[in-house]
Write a protein that holds these residues in place. Structure first.
Motif, PDB file in Angstrom:
ATOM      1  N   VAL A  15     -18.824  14.526  12.116  1.00  0.00           N
ATOM      2  CA  VAL A  15     -19.202  15.851  11.636  1.00  0.00           C
ATOM      3  C   VAL A  15     -17.953  16.495  11.053  1.00  0.00           C
ATOM      4  O   VAL A  15     -16.932  16.631  11.734  1.00  0.00           O
ATOM      5  N   ILE A  16     -18.063  16.869   9.791  1.00  0.00           N
ATOM      6  CA  ILE A  16     -16.962  17.529   9.090  1.00  0.00           C
ATOM      7  C   ILE A  16     -17.490  18.841   8.553  1.00  0.00           C
ATOM      8  O   ILE A  16     -18.448  18.857   7.773  1.00  0.00           O
ATOM      9  N   ASP A  17     -16.884  19.907   9.016  1.00  0.00           N
ATOM     10  CA  ASP A  17     -17.270  21.254   8.603  1.00  0.00           C
ATOM     11  C   ASP A  17     -18.778  21.485   8.784  1.00  0.00           C
ATOM     12  O   ASP A  17     -19.451  22.029   7.912  1.00  0.00           O
ATOM     13  N   GLY A  18     -19.300  21.009   9.939  1.00  0.00           N
ATOM     14  CA  GLY A  18     -20.691  21.261  10.296  1.00  0.00           C
ATOM     15  C   GLY A  18     -21.712  20.309   9.715  1.00  0.00           C
ATOM     16  O   GLY A  18     -22.906  20.449   9.972  1.00  0.00           O
ATOM     17  N   GLU A  19     -21.298  19.343   8.930  1.00  0.00           N
ATOM     18  CA  GLU A  19     -22.240  18.393   8.329  1.00  0.00           C
ATOM     19  C   GLU A  19     -21.849  16.968   8.714  1.00  0.00           C
ATOM     20  O   GLU A  19     -20.662  16.618   8.715  1.00  0.00           O
TER      21      GLU A  19
END
Length: 108
Positions: A15-19
């Motif tokens: 998960v990167i920046d919520g995605e």
């Protein structure tokens, strides 16, 4: 496949920046930018981080453009870099990375 099949990297979910993304690691052909991380020159190391992130993002998101990657803010760039290194089975010294980039992240 040969016996080397077990050494071929597989994407990992991060998960990167919520995605969530399937993050691809680096391959044998990507060794040169990795070697730049060991250089004592800050500019060489910074360029190595940018190149590793660019390679990994392009592998993970094939339709990402160079312009999009070049316009990433520092924080997500570093998140991608960390995820790519993990997907590659490589450890990073997070403290040194944070020290090297602290002044950059304060301005983004």
């Amino acid at each position: 496949m040969s016996k080397l099949d077990r050494f071929i990297g597989k994407p990992i979910k991060k998960v990167i920046d919520g995605e969530e993304y399937d993050v691809c690691g680096l391959d044998y052909k990507d060794l040169v930018p990795v070697m730049g991380l060991a250089n004592p020159d800050d500019t060489v190391r910074a360029n190595a981080i940018k190149e590793i992130a660019r390679i990994g993002i392009k592998k993970s998101i094939p339709d990402a453009t160079d312009e999009e990657i070049n316009n990433l803010k520092i924080s997500p760039l570093l998140s991608w870099f960390t995820a790519i290194m993990e997907a590659s089975g490589l450890e990073i010294d997070r403290k040194k990375l944070d020290e090297m980039t602290v002044s950059l992240t304060q301005t983004t």
